[in-house]
Design a protein around this motif. Structure first.
Motif, mmCIF file in Angstrom:
data_model
loop_
_atom_site.group_PDB
_atom_site.id
_atom_site.type_symbol
_atom_site.label_atom_id
_atom_site.label_comp_id
_atom_site.label_asym_id
_atom_site.label_seq_id
_atom_site.Cartn_x
_atom_site.Cartn_y
_atom_site.Cartn_z
ATOM 1 N N PRO A 39 45.765 -37.487 -18.458
ATOM 2 C CA PRO A 39 45.387 -38.344 -19.587
ATOM 3 C C PRO A 39 45.965 -37.813 -20.889
ATOM 4 O O PRO A 39 46.101 -36.598 -21.087
ATOM 5 C CB PRO A 39 43.857 -38.276 -19.574
ATOM 6 C CG PRO A 39 43.529 -37.019 -18.839
ATOM 7 C CD PRO A 39 44.597 -36.856 -17.817
ATOM 8 N N SER A 40 46.294 -38.716 -21.777
ATOM 9 C CA SER A 40 46.858 -38.327 -23.063
ATOM 10 C C SER A 40 45.789 -37.692 -23.935
ATOM 11 O O SER A 40 44.593 -37.771 -23.655
ATOM 12 C CB SER A 40 47.436 -39.549 -23.762
ATOM 13 O OG SER A 40 46.381 -40.457 -24.097
ATOM 14 N N ARG A 41 46.244 -37.083 -25.019
ATOM 15 C CA ARG A 41 45.299 -36.454 -25.952
ATOM 16 C C ARG A 41 44.369 -37.509 -26.545
ATOM 17 O O ARG A 41 43.166 -37.270 -26.699
ATOM 18 C CB ARG A 41 46.059 -35.737 -27.054
ATOM 19 C CG ARG A 41 45.152 -34.991 -28.040
ATOM 20 C CD ARG A 41 45.969 -34.201 -29.056
ATOM 21 N NE ARG A 41 45.104 -33.422 -29.929
ATOM 22 C CZ ARG A 41 44.526 -33.913 -31.028
ATOM 23 N NH1 ARG A 41 44.734 -35.182 -31.373
ATOM 24 N NH2 ARG A 41 43.762 -33.136 -31.774
ATOM 25 N N ALA A 42 44.901 -38.685 -26.849
ATOM 26 C CA ALA A 42 44.072 -39.752 -27.407
ATOM 27 C C ALA A 42 42.996 -40.183 -26.421
ATOM 28 O O ALA A 42 41.843 -40.437 -26.802
ATOM 29 C CB ALA A 42 44.945 -40.943 -27.784
ATOM 30 N N THR A 43 43.363 -40.248 -25.144
ATOM 31 C CA THR A 43 42.386 -40.612 -24.115
ATOM 32 C C THR A 43 41.286 -39.581 -24.012
ATOM 33 O O THR A 43 40.097 -39.910 -23.912
ATOM 34 C CB THR A 43 43.090 -40.772 -22.752
ATOM 35 O OG1 THR A 43 44.048 -41.829 -22.839
ATOM 36 C CG2 THR A 43 42.089 -41.095 -21.656
ATOM 37 N N ARG A 44 41.674 -38.306 -24.051
ATOM 38 C CA ARG A 44 40.668 -37.235 -23.958
ATOM 39 C C ARG A 44 39.747 -37.249 -25.173
ATOM 40 O O ARG A 44 38.527 -37.075 -25.041
ATOM 41 C CB ARG A 44 41.361 -35.879 -23.813
ATOM 42 C CG ARG A 44 42.142 -35.714 -22.513
ATOM 43 C CD ARG A 44 42.497 -34.261 -22.257
ATOM 44 N NE ARG A 44 43.346 -33.717 -23.305
ATOM 45 C CZ ARG A 44 44.665 -33.744 -23.295
ATOM 46 N NH1 ARG A 44 45.297 -34.307 -22.264
ATOM 47 N NH2 ARG A 44 45.373 -33.218 -24.270
ATOM 48 N N VAL A 45 40.306 -37.456 -26.356
ATOM 49 C CA VAL A 45 39.490 -37.511 -27.574
ATOM 50 C C VAL A 45 38.512 -38.680 -27.497
ATOM 51 O O VAL A 45 37.333 -38.556 -27.849
ATOM 52 C CB VAL A 45 40.378 -37.619 -28.829
ATOM 53 C CG1 VAL A 45 39.528 -37.922 -30.058
ATOM 54 C CG2 VAL A 45 41.170 -36.341 -29.040
ATOM 55 N N ALA A 46 39.004 -39.826 -27.035
ATOM 56 C CA ALA A 46 38.130 -40.998 -26.905
ATOM 57 C C ALA A 46 36.994 -40.723 -25.924
ATOM 58 O O ALA A 46 35.840 -41.121 -26.157
ATOM 59 C CB ALA A 46 38.944 -42.207 -26.450
ATOM 60 N N ALA A 47 37.300 -40.035 -24.825
ATOM 61 C CA ALA A 47 36.263 -39.708 -23.846
ATOM 62 C C ALA A 47 35.216 -38.773 -24.435
ATOM 63 O O ALA A 47 34.017 -38.928 -24.189
ATOM 64 C CB ALA A 47 36.897 -39.088 -22.607
ATOM 65 N N VAL A 48 35.671 -37.804 -25.230
ATOM 66 C CA VAL A 48 34.735 -36.885 -25.885
ATOM 67 C C VAL A 48 33.842 -37.650 -26.857
ATOM 68 O O VAL A 48 32.622 -37.437 -26.915
ATOM 69 C CB VAL A 48 35.496 -35.756 -26.606
ATOM 70 C CG1 VAL A 48 34.543 -34.946 -27.478
ATOM 71 C CG2 VAL A 48 36.188 -34.853 -25.595
ATOM 72 N N ILE A 49 34.431 -38.540 -27.631
ATOM 73 C CA ILE A 49 33.655 -39.314 -28.605
ATOM 74 C C ILE A 49 32.628 -40.188 -27.896
ATOM 75 O O ILE A 49 31.447 -40.225 -28.275
ATOM 76 C CB ILE A 49 34.599 -40.175 -29.469
ATOM 77 C CG1 ILE A 49 35.435 -39.289 -30.390
ATOM 78 C CG2 ILE A 49 33.794 -41.190 -30.291
ATOM 79 C CD1 ILE A 49 36.505 -40.032 -31.151
ATOM 80 N N ALA A 50 33.070 -40.901 -26.852
ATOM 81 C CA ALA A 50 32.157 -41.786 -26.127
ATOM 82 C C ALA A 50 31.008 -41.009 -25.505
ATOM 83 O O ALA A 50 29.843 -41.425 -25.577
ATOM 84 C CB ALA A 50 32.921 -42.557 -25.052
ATOM 85 N N THR A 51 31.319 -39.871 -24.911
ATOM 86 C CA THR A 51 30.289 -39.067 -24.250
ATOM 87 C C THR A 51 29.314 -38.475 -25.253
ATOM 88 O O THR A 51 28.090 -38.509 -25.055
ATOM 89 C CB THR A 51 30.936 -37.951 -23.425
ATOM 90 O OG1 THR A 51 31.825 -38.531 -22.465
ATOM 91 C CG2 THR A 51 29.881 -37.126 -22.699
ATOM 92 N N THR A 52 29.841 -37.939 -26.345
ATOM 93 C CA THR A 52 28.978 -37.352 -27.374
ATOM 94 C C THR A 52 28.059 -38.403 -27.980
ATOM 95 O O THR A 52 26.855 -38.171 -28.143
ATOM 96 C CB THR A 52 29.829 -36.700 -28.471
ATOM 97 O OG1 THR A 52 30.682 -35.717 -27.892
ATOM 98 C CG2 THR A 52 28.944 -36.052 -29.530
ATOM 99 N N TRP A 53 28.624 -39.548 -28.308
ATOM 100 C CA TRP A 53 27.816 -40.623 -28.888
ATOM 101 C C TRP A 53 26.750 -41.099 -27.909
ATOM 102 O O TRP A 53 25.598 -41.341 -28.298
ATOM 103 C CB TRP A 53 28.701 -41.784 -29.303
ATOM 104 C CG TRP A 53 27.926 -42.961 -29.816
ATOM 105 C CD1 TRP A 53 27.743 -44.160 -29.190
ATOM 106 C CD2 TRP A 53 27.189 -43.037 -31.047
ATOM 107 N NE1 TRP A 53 26.952 -44.995 -29.948
ATOM 108 C CE2 TRP A 53 26.596 -44.326 -31.100
ATOM 109 C CE3 TRP A 53 26.977 -42.157 -32.089
ATOM 110 C CZ2 TRP A 53 25.808 -44.744 -32.167
ATOM 111 C CZ3 TRP A 53 26.191 -42.574 -33.165
ATOM 112 C CH2 TRP A 53 25.614 -43.847 -33.191
#
Length: 311
Positions: free
Chosen positions: A67-81
């Motif tokens: 997964p791209s860096r953007a995908t990983r960041v989005a996953a972190v944001i979604a999970t944290t939220w």
């Protein structure tokens, strides 16, 4: 990682459909948000949960690529939220008795998001950490007197039963009632379910005690992985099923849920069984195979894990 992205895709679609329902079906809004302003919640939740989950589901530039860096960041944001919302709703529901179903939905989404995020970031689910450090598999000291082994086994069972079969279920039942997510049964049905739970608990407890006693007396070990038997135990209840203590513990948890009239406690027992079966058991059996070799392989080939055999 494909299934992890698929999970986030499903979560994004489910989140979008839920918001449609919130704004069009009053009962959905009431049971999941209570008196909270849906517009104010949507302003943050749609980009941080729905959109972020959708971005986390995007594949790499090539099939099978990381997964791209953007995908990983989005996953972190979604999970944290998701975790923040679940915690916030839990506090809100406990104080106001509103939005209980929203708590359960977001708690389940938090668990799924954490597992999917781990798979995206690491390429696997690191279940081995569960049995690392102080929880690592190790046999009990062979020179420990039998009386001490039995006493240690009894102490472990008291702690386990107290935490997981009394304290935990009582807290969950109290929250279930406070959040108003309990199932209302006719009095006669509720009584029958409670009696069934009590009967199952008695038989499951007898199986657990029998299993622990067999492990202590024949295997010179305890139920805990940190003080395992020093010899392979295939007698007693282990003749019929490979993991009688796990079967007993799960049945006890479900029985407590039935006795309390709590579907949440039953779900808690089922969740525990899934975690044990898919995260702990593979490592435990790998350890047994490494220590006992062909003896354990023959035993595993003839005795099933969950379904007892009849001799």
């Amino acid at each position: 990682m494909t299934w992890a992205r698929a999970y986030f895709a499903v979560q994004a679609v489910a989140g979008a459909l839920w918001w449609v329902a919130v704004f069009t079906i009053p009962v959905v809004r009431d049971v999941t948000l209570g008196s909270l302003d849906p517009v104010a919640v949507a302003v943050a939740d749609i980009p941080l949960f729905v959109v972020a989950s959708a971005l986390a589901a995007l594949p790499g530039r090539a099939t099978g690529a990381a997964p791209s860096r953007a995908t990983r960041v989005a996953a972190v944001i979604a999970t944290t939220w998701t975790a923040v919302v679940a915690l916030g709703l839990a506090v809100y529901a406990t104080v106001t008795t509103e939005a209980g179903w929203g708590v359960l939905i977001m708690a389940a989404a938090t668990g799924g998001s954490l597992v999917a995020l781990t798979a995206l970031l690491l390429g696997r689910i690191p279940t081995r950490w569960i049995i690392s450090g102080p929880f690592a598999f190790r046999p009990l000291r062979p020179d420990l007197p039998l009386g001490a082994t039995v006493a240690l086994t009894i102490a472990q069972m008291i702690v386990f039963w107290g935490l997981f079969l009394i304290a935990g279920p009582l807290v969950l039942r109290a929250l279930e009632l406070r959040w108003r997510v309990d199932a209302t049964l006719p009095p006669s049905v509720a009584l029958g379910v409670a009696i069934l739970g009590a009967v199952v608990f008695v038989f499951a407890s007898a199986l657990g005690i029998w299993s622990a006693a067999t492990m202590a007396l024949l295997g010179r070990g305890t139920p805990l992985p940190t003080a395992m038997a020093s010899s392979l135990v295939v007698a007693g209840p282990y003749r019929f099923v490979r993991n009688p203590m796990a079967v007993a513990g799960i049945a006890q948890g479900a029985a407590v849920g039935l006795a309390l009239g709590s579907w949440v406690v039953v779900a808690y027992a089922v969740t525990g069984s899934l975690i044990w079966n898919y995260a702990v058991r593979p490592h435990e059996e790998a350890d047994l195979e490494a220590r006992f070799g062909d003896g354990f392989r023959r035993y595993r080939a003839t005795v099933r894990c969950w379904i007892p055999r009849l001799l």
